[in-house]
Design a protein around this motif. Structure first.
Motif, PDB file in Angstrom:
ATOM      1  N   ARG A 170      27.080 -53.339 -11.229  1.00  0.00           N
ATOM      2  CA  ARG A 170      25.776 -52.673 -11.067  1.00  0.00           C
ATOM      3  C   ARG A 170      24.638 -53.684 -11.193  1.00  0.00           C
ATOM      4  NH1 ARG A 170      25.393 -49.202 -15.760  1.00  0.00           N
ATOM      5  NH2 ARG A 170      23.702 -48.026 -14.793  1.00  0.00           N
TER       6      ARG A 170
ATOM      7  N   ALA B 272      24.400 -55.956  -8.185  1.00  0.00           N
ATOM      8  CA  ALA B 272      23.827 -55.249  -7.031  1.00  0.00           C
ATOM      9  C   ALA B 272      22.298 -55.268  -7.118  1.00  0.00           C
ATOM     10  CB  ALA B 272      24.340 -53.817  -6.981  1.00  0.00           C
ATOM     11  N   LEU B 273      21.801 -54.992  -8.304  1.00  0.00           N
ATOM     12  CA  LEU B 273      20.353 -54.958  -8.506  1.00  0.00           C
ATOM     13  C   LEU B 273      19.731 -56.352  -8.343  1.00  0.00           C
ATOM     14  CD1 LEU B 273      18.142 -52.976  -9.122  1.00  0.00           C
ATOM     15  CD2 LEU B 273      18.614 -53.245 -11.560  1.00  0.00           C
TER      16      LEU B 273
ATOM     17  N   PHE C  80      19.253 -57.455  -4.882  1.00  0.00           N
ATOM     18  CA  PHE C  80      18.055 -56.851  -4.297  1.00  0.00           C
ATOM     19  C   PHE C  80      16.801 -57.605  -4.748  1.00  0.00           C
ATOM     20  CE2 PHE C  80      14.748 -53.533  -3.843  1.00  0.00           C
ATOM     21  CZ  PHE C  80      14.935 -53.239  -2.501  1.00  0.00           C
TER      22      PHE C  80
ATOM     23  N   ARG D 173      18.055 -47.440  -9.061  1.00  0.00           N
ATOM     24  CA  ARG D 173      19.276 -47.442  -9.865  1.00  0.00           C
ATOM     25  C   ARG D 173      20.484 -47.895  -9.053  1.00  0.00           C
ATOM     26  NH1 ARG D 173      20.464 -42.151 -10.627  1.00  0.00           N
ATOM     27  NH2 ARG D 173      18.937 -41.648  -9.036  1.00  0.00           N
ATOM     28  N   PRO D 174      21.279 -48.839  -9.585  1.00  0.00           N
ATOM     29  CA  PRO D 174      22.554 -49.183  -8.956  1.00  0.00           C
ATOM     30  C   PRO D 174      23.623 -48.197  -9.429  1.00  0.00           C
ATOM     31  CG  PRO D 174      22.088 -50.684 -10.781  1.00  0.00           C
ATOM     32  CD  PRO D 174      21.008 -49.655 -10.791  1.00  0.00           C
TER      33      PRO D 174
ATOM     34  N   SER E 262      28.152 -40.333 -10.215  1.00  0.00           N
ATOM     35  CA  SER E 262      29.000 -41.525 -10.168  1.00  0.00           C
ATOM     36  C   SER E 262      30.361 -41.277 -10.830  1.00  0.00           C
ATOM     37  CB  SER E 262      28.307 -42.696 -10.867  1.00  0.00           C
ATOM     38  OG  SER E 262      27.263 -43.202 -10.070  1.00  0.00           O
TER      39      SER E 262
ATOM     40  N   ILE F 236      27.774 -50.873  -3.730  1.00  0.00           N
ATOM     41  CA  ILE F 236      26.971 -50.225  -4.759  1.00  0.00           C
ATOM     42  C   ILE F 236      25.644 -49.769  -4.140  1.00  0.00           C
ATOM     43  CG2 ILE F 236      25.819 -50.504  -7.010  1.00  0.00           C
ATOM     44  CD1 ILE F 236      28.772 -50.734  -7.333  1.00  0.00           C
TER      45      ILE F 236
ATOM     46  N   LEU G 108      21.918 -48.635  -4.018  1.00  0.00           N
ATOM     47  CA  LEU G 108      20.713 -48.755  -4.860  1.00  0.00           C
ATOM     48  C   LEU G 108      19.823 -47.597  -4.463  1.00  0.00           C
ATOM     49  CD1 LEU G 108      20.353 -52.578  -4.368  1.00  0.00           C
ATOM     50  CD2 LEU G 108      20.705 -51.481  -6.574  1.00  0.00           C
TER      51      LEU G 108
ATOM     52  N   GLN H 184      21.939 -50.965   0.037  1.00  0.00           N
ATOM     53  CA  GLN H 184      23.304 -50.915  -0.460  1.00  0.00           C
ATOM     54  C   GLN H 184      23.846 -52.329  -0.593  1.00  0.00           C
ATOM     55  OE1 GLN H 184      26.071 -47.601   0.420  1.00  0.00           O
ATOM     56  NE2 GLN H 184      27.229 -49.142   1.522  1.00  0.00           N
ATOM     57  N   ALA H 185      24.293 -52.653  -1.806  1.00  0.00           N
ATOM     58  CA  ALA H 185      24.879 -53.972  -2.048  1.00  0.00           C
ATOM     59  C   ALA H 185      26.376 -53.917  -1.700  1.00  0.00           C
ATOM     60  CB  ALA H 185      24.693 -54.373  -3.513  1.00  0.00           C
TER      61      ALA H 185
ATOM     62  N   LEU I 123      29.979 -58.835  -6.167  1.00  0.00           N
ATOM     63  CA  LEU I 123      29.549 -57.878  -7.186  1.00  0.00           C
ATOM     64  C   LEU I 123      30.589 -57.816  -8.296  1.00  0.00           C
ATOM     65  CD1 LEU I 123      28.578 -54.992  -4.725  1.00  0.00           C
ATOM     66  CD2 LEU I 123      27.031 -56.671  -5.747  1.00  0.00           C
TER      67      LEU I 123
END
Lengths: 318, 388
Positions: free
Chosen positions: B152, B155-156, B159, B259-260, B289, B348, B350, B359-360, B375
């Motif tokens: 998570r 992923a953030l 970004f 939020r991831p 989730s 993940i 976002l 999206q990661a 990730l």
């Protein structure tokens, strides 16, 4: 001004009438009609919610539209663009195929895990057949004896006997099958798998898989090479395959199953339709909201036409 | 580059003429109720059946496919109260079937995995984001369908790098989960070259006597200038009051804001709309989730049974960890398991409250094997040794 110019325009347009490509815009609730001669959008017609699958009747007097979120199949007069009536379709119709008898529509109901058979004349549901989760691809064999539903989450092609309306075979395919077509006069069934990234070719007699075609687009991660819609050329020797978010269309030799070429088109390419003379191919590009025109002989993209938001299905009106 | 594969792919070439065994797979969803400390707002209660709904949908999806293949799936939900004996419950479940989806504390998952009854079983962690479970605390019989805090955070951070937000501040809560996510965010900031993160801990104590919204401007004034404010508030206590109240107007991300997640109701591409509506029909609420992780665990077993036509744990485990396995998870890429720690590699999303923002893995973050392995813990980073 427009009215006065009309007769003149008609006299000029008529000799050059080369047909139309009808494109459903999933997030605009419209159809964009493209003139094959001028390669321009000539009409934008309102439809029900989330139009996806689109198909013409044999004589082209009717066009059937899957209005997925309206839970109906709409029947439109292609001349006036007016909705004539709705057909009972089951919930969330996504794609369909018209039986060679021109009467029976085989509809994949994506949310319901059923295939619905509708008689377009009596406007009644003839049968509902339980299939796998998220049925999508639909095809009917040229002799009308077999209907195919592919289900996206179950990852199967279901073989339906159109006489008994029962499933007589199930074949596993790679992940998320999206589209099915009969080829070689019905001796072969082709199925695309979006997440699996492959095209499978089955022998219809035995339902055995005879080939599995993989794709590799230079500079694109394999995960993003996602086969969706595909169409055969007139001689059935070549098949064009939309590869989704790889933004390419593959050209596959339908006899050797070899990939011969990749053509760059718009973003997230879904489905396609040929011009009536099959010299041009029109692809719907979902994310970029346009249609790419491919010259079939040279295998080159020659024009991009802006349509509505998220174009999805395509059909030819000669 | 061009290649075509021809017939003779025996393993994948299953047709109607093949004979199908009657396979029956029983799965237990074991939920150990966890204490929930009080939070400032009760606007968004945690659904009582969180996770269970996802497992039930996964079973139903498996069963629909199974009906064509004579494969039957059963799901038993066992809920253990806070003070109940989750280990005994796991023992009882393992006596019946080797397939267990766990919604419990990290330490209890490890204890269950270490039970003699669990040798050769397939356990799924559908709840714990603890990085240690994918690291030196991993277990060979424990797969993880929920993304780790590291996934998570990465992923953030991808970004943030993509947006060139290179100066970050962070508020973290005092709970164990908050600290774990905050640590993951800090690690990730280093991993992606952003560097250090200015950090403050939210302690709503004697020094803070106004409501949270009124405290935030003063509390964030000390950060000076920054591009993005990270919030590690995994219990959703104070975080909702941070947005629009910061001293300098900046976006927020982490537990609030951007939020991831593994899943959220705003994910609608890649056929996700169909999964969302199936879940809504079944559970009468949005899919979270944890629901997604439980669904993915059920579907992993279903996919393995479908493709192998077998129901024994050894065959299924070998297939799940092979390169033949792929799960279509409605996130646009085929998902599979990392062979070094059993983590399900997955995109993940976002998300904001109302939309999928990105999206990661994000475009440009490359990896020699699989972009999704940018990730979380990659093979060289993970100290998990017992796995294979």
């Amino acid at each position: 001004m427009k009215l006065a110019a009309l007769p003149l325009a008609l006299t000029i347009a008529l000799p050059a009438w080369a047909g139309e490509i009808w494109v459903t815009n999933e997030k605009d609730d419209t159809i964009s009609v493209i003139d094959v001669d001028t390669l321009e959008v000539t009409r934008t017609l309102p439809t029900g919610e989330r139009p996806r699958g689109i198909i013409f009747s044999k004589d082209y007097s009717r066009v059937y539209i899957c209005a997925s979120d309206s839970d109906t199949v709409q029947v439109m007069d292609p001349v006036s663009g007016e909705i004539l009536h709705d057909l009972p379709s089951g919930e969330d119709p996504e794609q369909f195929a018209l039986h060679p008898n021109d009467r029976h529509l085989y509809i994949a109901n994506e949310d319901d895990a059923v295939t619905t058979v509708v008689d377009v004349e009596t406007r009644t549901v003839l049968a509902q057949i339980n299939v796998g989760i998220e049925p999508e691809g639909m095809a009917v064999s040229p002799d009308g004896k077999v209907a195919i539903t592919t289900s996206e989450t179950t990852n199967m092609a279901h073989w339906i006997d159109t006489e008994t309306r029962q499933i007589f075979a199930n074949t596993l395919v790679d992940s998320r099958p999206r589209h099915a077509e009969f080829a070689a006069e019905g001796r072969e069934l082709w199925v695309s798998s979006e997440i699996g990234g492959t095209l499978a070719v089955f022998d219809t007699e035995t339902q055995a898989q005879k080939a599995r075609i993989e794709f590799a687009v230079k500079g694109v991660h394999p995960d993003r090479v996602q086969p969706v819609g595909f169409e055969f050329t007139a001689d059935e020797k070549t098949v064009f395959v939309a590869l989704g978010p790889s933004n390419h269309v593959a050209v596959v030799n339908a006899e050797t199953f070899e990939v011969e070429d990749y053509i760059l088109v718009g973003r997230r390419v879904w489905h396609m339709a040929f011009s009536p003379d099959k010299s041009m191919l029109f692809t719907t590009n979902g994310v970029s909201g346009d249609v790419t025109v491919i010259d079939v002989a040279s295998r080159e993209a020659i024009k991009t036409i802006k349509v509505g938001r998220f174009p999805w299905g395509a059909a030819t009106r000669p | 580059m061009i290649k075509a594969l021809f017939a003779g792919l025996g393993a994948m070439c299953l047709t109607a003429t093949a004979t199908w065994a009657d396979v029956s797979v029983n799965v237990t969803y074991l939920k150990h109720m966890q204490p929930r400390p009080p939070v400032l707002s009760n606007l968004d209660p945690v659904p009582e059946d969180e996770g269970v709904g996802g497992a039930e949908l996964g079973r139903a999806d498996n069963a629909t496919t199974g009906q064509f293949l004579n494969h039957v799936y059963d799901l038993e939900v066992v809920e253990v109260p806070e003070d109940g004996d989750v280990i005994a419950a796991a023992r009882a479940a393992l006596a019946e079937s080797p397939y267990l989806i766990l919604d419990a504390a990290t330490i209890d998952m490890q204890r269950i995995a270490d039970l003699p009854e669990a040798a050769g079983a397939i356990l799924f962690n559908a709840a714990s984001r603890d990085v240690a479970l994918r690291d030196e605390g991993c277990r060979a019989n424990l797969l993880h369908t929920i993304p780790s805090d590291a996934m998570r955070a990465d992923a953030l951070m991808q970004f943030a790098v993509f947006k060139r937000w290179d100066k970050l501040a962070m508020i973290s809560g005092p709970h164990e989960e908050d600290l774990a996510f905050a640590a993951a965010l800090k690690n990730s900031a280093v991993k992606f070259g952003i560097g250090t993160v200015a950090e403050k801990t939210w302690a709503f104590d004697a020094d803070m006597r106004r409501n949270a919204a009124q405290e935030v401007p003063l509390f964030t004034q000390e950060f000076g200038d920054y591009a993005l404010l990270l919030v590690a508030d995994e219990l959703h206590d104070f975080g909702r009051y941070v947005a629009y109240n910061t001293w300098v107007p900046r976006p927020i991300a982490g537990s609030e804001g951007l939020r991831p997640v593994a899943w959220d109701r705003v994910v609608e591409q890649w056929g996700a709309a169909q999964l969302q509506s199936r879940f809504m029909d079944l559970a009468g609420r949005d899919m979270t989730s944890r629901d997604y992780a439980a669904w993915a665990a059920m579907r992993t077993l279903g996919e393995a049974v479908t493709r192998t036509n077998a129901g024994d744990a050894a065959t299924l485990r070998a297939f799940i960890l092979s390169d033949q396995f792929e799960l279509a998870g409605f996130k646009g890429r085929p998902m599979s398991y990392r062979t070094w720690n059993g983590q399900l590699r997955q995109p993940i999303p976002l998300v904001s409250e109302r939309a999928l923002v990105a999206q990661a893995p994000l475009e440009g973050f490359l990896h020699e094997r699989n972009e999704m392995d940018t990730l979380g813990l990659d093979a060289p980073e993970s100290n998990c040794e017992v796995f294979q």
